[in-house]
Motif scaffolding. Structure first.
Motif, PDB file in Angstrom:
ATOM      1  N   ALA A  22       0.819  -1.221   0.000  1.00 28.02           N
ATOM      2  CA  ALA A  22       0.000   0.000   0.000  1.00 28.02           C
ATOM      3  C   ALA A  22       0.851   1.268   0.000  1.00 28.02           C
ATOM      4  CB  ALA A  22      -0.918  -0.004   1.217  1.00 28.02           C
ATOM      5  N   GLY A  23       2.163   1.108  -0.068  1.00 31.43           N
ATOM      6  CA  GLY A  23       3.036   2.276  -0.183  1.00 31.43           C
ATOM      7  C   GLY A  23       3.728   2.721   1.089  1.00 31.43           C
ATOM      8  N   ALA A  24       3.772   1.861   2.093  1.00 30.59           N
ATOM      9  CA  ALA A  24       4.482   2.217   3.331  1.00 30.59           C
ATOM     10  C   ALA A  24       5.959   2.442   3.032  1.00 30.59           C
ATOM     11  CB  ALA A  24       4.320   1.111   4.370  1.00 30.59           C
ATOM     12  N   GLN A  25       6.531   3.467   3.648  1.00 28.43           N
ATOM     13  CA  GLN A  25       7.937   3.792   3.406  1.00 28.43           C
ATOM     14  C   GLN A  25       8.821   2.806   4.163  1.00 28.43           C
ATOM     15  OE1 GLN A  25       8.997   7.892   3.700  1.00 28.43           O
ATOM     16  NE2 GLN A  25       7.027   8.595   2.909  1.00 28.43           N
ATOM     17  N   VAL A  26       9.541   2.019   3.399  1.00 24.18           N
ATOM     18  CA  VAL A  26      10.270   0.880   3.946  1.00 24.18           C
ATOM     19  C   VAL A  26      11.395   1.290   4.891  1.00 24.18           C
ATOM     20  CG1 VAL A  26      11.932   0.673   2.045  1.00 24.18           C
ATOM     21  CG2 VAL A  26      11.249  -1.365   3.332  1.00 24.18           C
ATOM     22  N   ASP A  27      11.954   2.484   4.693  1.00 21.74           N
ATOM     23  CA  ASP A  27      13.070   2.924   5.545  1.00 21.74           C
ATOM     24  C   ASP A  27      12.685   4.067   6.476  1.00 21.74           C
ATOM     25  OD1 ASP A  27      15.166   1.157   4.739  1.00 21.74           O
ATOM     26  OD2 ASP A  27      15.298   2.246   2.845  1.00 21.74           O
ATOM     27  N   ALA A  28      11.409   4.153   6.825  1.00 17.55           N
ATOM     28  CA  ALA A  28      10.974   5.185   7.769  1.00 17.55           C
ATOM     29  C   ALA A  28      11.732   5.022   9.079  1.00 17.55           C
ATOM     30  CB  ALA A  28       9.471   5.055   8.008  1.00 17.55           C
ATOM     31  N   ARG A  29      12.037   6.144   9.710  1.00 22.68           N
ATOM     32  CA  ARG A  29      12.799   6.096  10.963  1.00 22.68           C
ATOM     33  C   ARG A  29      11.967   6.614  12.124  1.00 22.68           C
ATOM     34  NH1 ARG A  29      18.642   6.027  10.797  1.00 22.68           N
ATOM     35  NH2 ARG A  29      19.393   5.638   8.713  1.00 22.68           N
ATOM     36  N   ASN A  30      12.109   5.949  13.267  1.00 25.92           N
ATOM     37  CA  ASN A  30      11.451   6.464  14.468  1.00 25.92           C
ATOM     38  C   ASN A  30      12.359   7.505  15.116  1.00 25.92           C
ATOM     39  OD1 ASN A  30      13.421   5.101  15.937  1.00 25.92           O
ATOM     40  ND2 ASN A  30      12.082   3.396  16.480  1.00 25.92           N
ATOM     41  N   VAL A  31      11.997   7.980  16.290  1.00 23.48           N
ATOM     42  CA  VAL A  31      12.740   9.070  16.912  1.00 23.48           C
ATOM     43  C   VAL A  31      14.180   8.669  17.240  1.00 23.48           C
ATOM     44  CG1 VAL A  31      12.102   8.521  19.303  1.00 23.48           C
ATOM     45  CG2 VAL A  31      12.527  10.906  18.644  1.00 23.48           C
ATOM     46  N   ASP A  32      14.437   7.377  17.418  1.00 23.60           N
ATOM     47  CA  ASP A  32      15.792   6.897  17.683  1.00 23.60           C
ATOM     48  C   ASP A  32      16.571   6.594  16.409  1.00 23.60           C
ATOM     49  OD1 ASP A  32      15.637   6.966  20.499  1.00 23.60           O
ATOM     50  OD2 ASP A  32      14.494   5.113  20.498  1.00 23.60           O
ATOM     51  N   GLY A  33      15.929   6.758  15.273  1.00 26.71           N
ATOM     52  CA  GLY A  33      16.596   6.497  14.003  1.00 26.71           C
ATOM     53  C   GLY A  33      16.475   5.071  13.523  1.00 26.71           C
ATOM     54  N   SER A  34      15.748   4.226  14.254  1.00 27.10           N
ATOM     55  CA  SER A  34      15.605   2.825  13.867  1.00 27.10           C
ATOM     56  C   SER A  34      14.606   2.668  12.725  1.00 27.10           C
ATOM     57  CB  SER A  34      15.126   1.987  15.066  1.00 27.10           C
ATOM     58  OG  SER A  34      16.131   1.904  16.040  1.00 27.10           O
ATOM     59  N   THR A  35      14.933   1.782  11.806  1.00 24.58           N
ATOM     60  CA  THR A  35      14.051   1.482  10.684  1.00 24.58           C
ATOM     61  C   THR A  35      13.271   0.201  10.990  1.00 24.58           C
ATOM     62  OG1 THR A  35      15.695   0.104   9.557  1.00 24.58           O
ATOM     63  CG2 THR A  35      15.754   2.485   9.104  1.00 24.58           C
ATOM     64  N   PRO A  36      12.231  -0.082  10.210  1.00 22.78           N
ATOM     65  CA  PRO A  36      11.513  -1.347  10.398  1.00 22.78           C
ATOM     66  C   PRO A  36      12.436  -2.565  10.293  1.00 22.78           C
ATOM     67  CG  PRO A  36      10.175   0.141   9.110  1.00 22.78           C
ATOM     68  CD  PRO A  36      11.515   0.808   9.254  1.00 22.78           C
ATOM     69  N   LEU A  37      13.465  -2.481   9.447  1.00 23.32           N
ATOM     70  CA  LEU A  37      14.405  -3.598   9.336  1.00 23.32           C
ATOM     71  C   LEU A  37      15.139  -3.820  10.652  1.00 23.32           C
ATOM     72  CD1 LEU A  37      15.729  -5.773   7.592  1.00 23.32           C
ATOM     73  CD2 LEU A  37      17.381  -4.055   6.800  1.00 23.32           C
ATOM     74  N   CYS A  38      15.498  -2.744  11.334  1.00 21.11           N
ATOM     75  CA  CYS A  38      16.138  -2.864  12.652  1.00 21.11           C
ATOM     76  C   CYS A  38      15.211  -3.581  13.626  1.00 21.11           C
ATOM     77  CB  CYS A  38      16.490  -1.488  13.200  1.00 21.11           C
ATOM     78  SG  CYS A  38      17.813  -0.622  12.324  1.00 21.11           S
ATOM     79  N   GLU A  39      13.933  -3.230  13.577  1.00 23.90           N
ATOM     80  CA  GLU A  39      12.957  -3.841  14.486  1.00 23.90           C
ATOM     81  C   GLU A  39      12.822  -5.341  14.208  1.00 23.90           C
ATOM     82  OE1 GLU A  39      11.648  -2.199  16.918  1.00 23.90           O
ATOM     83  OE2 GLU A  39      12.230  -0.182  16.322  1.00 23.90           O
ATOM     84  N   ALA A  40      12.726  -5.695  12.940  1.00 27.92           N
ATOM     85  CA  ALA A  40      12.578  -7.105  12.575  1.00 27.92           C
ATOM     86  C   ALA A  40      13.814  -7.905  12.970  1.00 27.92           C
ATOM     87  CB  ALA A  40      12.319  -7.232  11.076  1.00 27.92           C
ATOM     88  N   CYS A  41      14.990  -7.303  12.799  1.00 30.01           N
ATOM     89  CA  CYS A  41      16.243  -7.981  13.170  1.00 30.01           C
ATOM     90  C   CYS A  41      16.338  -8.175  14.679  1.00 30.01           C
ATOM     91  CB  CYS A  41      17.442  -7.176  12.677  1.00 30.01           C
ATOM     92  SG  CYS A  41      17.694  -7.246  10.894  1.00 30.01           S
ATOM     93  N   SER A  42      15.848  -7.209  15.432  1.00 30.25           N
ATOM     94  CA  SER A  42      15.977  -7.271  16.894  1.00 30.25           C
ATOM     95  C   SER A  42      15.187  -8.430  17.490  1.00 30.25           C
ATOM     96  CB  SER A  42      15.534  -5.953  17.534  1.00 30.25           C
ATOM     97  OG  SER A  42      14.132  -5.784  17.422  1.00 30.25           O
ATOM     98  N   ILE A  43      14.076  -8.821  16.842  1.00 28.49           N
ATOM     99  CA  ILE A  43      13.290  -9.947  17.360  1.00 28.49           C
ATOM    100  C   ILE A  43      13.594 -11.244  16.611  1.00 28.49           C
ATOM    101  CG2 ILE A  43      11.428  -8.424  18.094  1.00 28.49           C
ATOM    102  CD1 ILE A  43       9.794  -9.611  15.707  1.00 28.49           C
ATOM    103  N   GLY A  44      14.443 -11.154  15.606  1.00 26.93           N
ATOM    104  CA  GLY A  44      14.839 -12.355  14.870  1.00 26.93           C
ATOM    105  C   GLY A  44      13.772 -12.898  13.949  1.00 26.93           C
ATOM    106  N   SER A  45      12.923 -12.014  13.409  1.00 30.62           N
ATOM    107  CA  SER A  45      11.884 -12.460  12.480  1.00 30.62           C
ATOM    108  C   SER A  45      12.476 -12.567  11.077  1.00 30.62           C
ATOM    109  CB  SER A  45      10.699 -11.491  12.480  1.00 30.62           C
ATOM    110  OG  SER A  45       9.736 -11.882  11.521  1.00 30.62           O
ATOM    111  N   PHE A  46      12.934 -13.757  10.732  1.00 31.75           N
ATOM    112  CA  PHE A  46      13.611 -13.952   9.454  1.00 31.75           C
ATOM    113  C   PHE A  46      12.705 -13.615   8.276  1.00 31.75           C
ATOM    114  CE2 PHE A  46      14.851 -16.679   5.843  1.00 31.75           C
ATOM    115  CZ  PHE A  46      16.148 -16.224   5.660  1.00 31.75           C
ATOM    116  N   GLU A  47      11.435 -14.011   8.350  1.00 28.74           N
ATOM    117  CA  GLU A  47      10.504 -13.744   7.244  1.00 28.74           C
ATOM    118  C   GLU A  47      10.291 -12.249   7.049  1.00 28.74           C
ATOM    119  OE1 GLU A  47       9.424 -15.858   5.018  1.00 28.74           O
ATOM    120  OE2 GLU A  47      10.606 -17.377   6.046  1.00 28.74           O
ATOM    121  N   CYS A  48      10.173 -11.513   8.138  1.00 26.25           N
ATOM    122  CA  CYS A  48      10.005 -10.065   8.029  1.00 26.25           C
ATOM    123  C   CYS A  48      11.265  -9.410   7.479  1.00 26.25           C
ATOM    124  CB  CYS A  48       9.652  -9.465   9.393  1.00 26.25           C
ATOM    125  SG  CYS A  48       7.941  -9.732   9.903  1.00 26.25           S
TER     126      CYS A  48
END
Length: 280
Positions: free
Chosen positions: A74-100
């Protein structure tokens, strides 16, 4: 269902501000049909909540793969950053969600986002959580092995400090700098502090300097308890230098660098020799 309308907010030009929207909630809870309905009614997939968190962050942080795909389509920005600068990829890596992680990379997520004083790289996050499969796919996509975090140092520092042996193996076989320092502290110092004999042996096999001194002028040995297996192994290394065979292996791997894993496996040599060179 009524779609929320929030006032504009121009943080990183990624959307709008709200406390926490229904889109965020659906993404976080994995409510695929609800999220689909909200999107079809025109809800913004880039709306930001407290701390500039987007629905994509929420889905990634919970390993909600289906919601993640819906948002990306739907067009979500894949590299959006939160206030700490973390991207969704950082979040997925932190919980070990390989599929994400794999999905985000498929949609073009940056494997090496710009780091700030408050940000760790996706590779750091994967190593912190001990997610070796995520570490492998990030490296395959070109993740920087020497990405430096002000608080943790390199990904190898993180993996050793958190006692994640499999991640350490993956990083070393990929050609990471085994004697990288943070305030003169090496990954071997971390392994010594945790009294992890197997990790100590592995690092030394890849050329870790047992005489390196940190900012307190301490060697790794100085962080082991007397009469423990870790202390004994360091004493053994000090009294019995590495063999010519071991030194040759270290020299070869150092010369090949990050290409070692690929090049060694292509050599026409027995598989046991490949395992020896790569410590598999």
């Amino acid at each position: 269902m009524e779609v929320e309308i929030a006032r504009p907010y121009f943080f990183g030009d990624i959307g709008y501000w709200a406390e926490r929207t229904e889109v965020h909630k659906a993404a976080y809870q994995g409510e695929v049909s609800v999220l689909q309905g909200l999107i079809s009614k025109g809800a913004s997939v880039n709306i930001v909540a407290v701390d500039s968190i987007t629905p994509l962050h929420e889905a990634a942080a919970r390993g909600q793969t289906q919601c993640l795909r819906l948002l990306l389509d739907a067009g979500a920005q894949v590299d959006a950053r939160n206030v700490d600068g973390s991207t969704p990829l950082c979040e997925a890596c932190s919980i070990g969600s390989f599929e994400c992680v794999r999905l985000l990379l498929e949609y073009g997520a940056k494997v090496n986002p710009t780091l700030t004083s408050r940000t760790t790289s996706p590779l750091h996050e994967a190593c912190m959580g001990g997610n070796a499969d995520c570490v492998k796919v990030l490296i395959a996509k070109g993740a920087s092995l020497e990405a430096y975090d002000l608080y943790y140092g390199t990904p190898l520092h993180v993996a050793c400090a958190n006692r994640h042996l499999e991640c350490v193996k993956v990083l070393l076989n990929a050609g990471v700098h085994v004697n990288a320092t943070r305030l003169h502290e090496t990954p071997l110092h971390h392994a010594a502090k945790s009294n992890n004999v197997e990790m100590i042996e592995l690092l030394v096999e890849f050329g870790a300097n047992i005489y390196a001194r940190d900012k307190y002028d301490k060697k790794p040995l100085d962080y082991t308890r007397p009469e423990t297996p870790s202390a004994h192994i360091f004493q053994l290394y000090e009294n019995q230098p590495l063999s010519l065979q071991q030194l040759s292996r270290i020299t070869l791997r150092s010369a090949l660098g990050t290409k070692a894993s690929d090049l060694v496996t292509k050599l026409q040599i027995p598989s046991r020799m490949i395992s020896y060179l790569l410590y598999q």
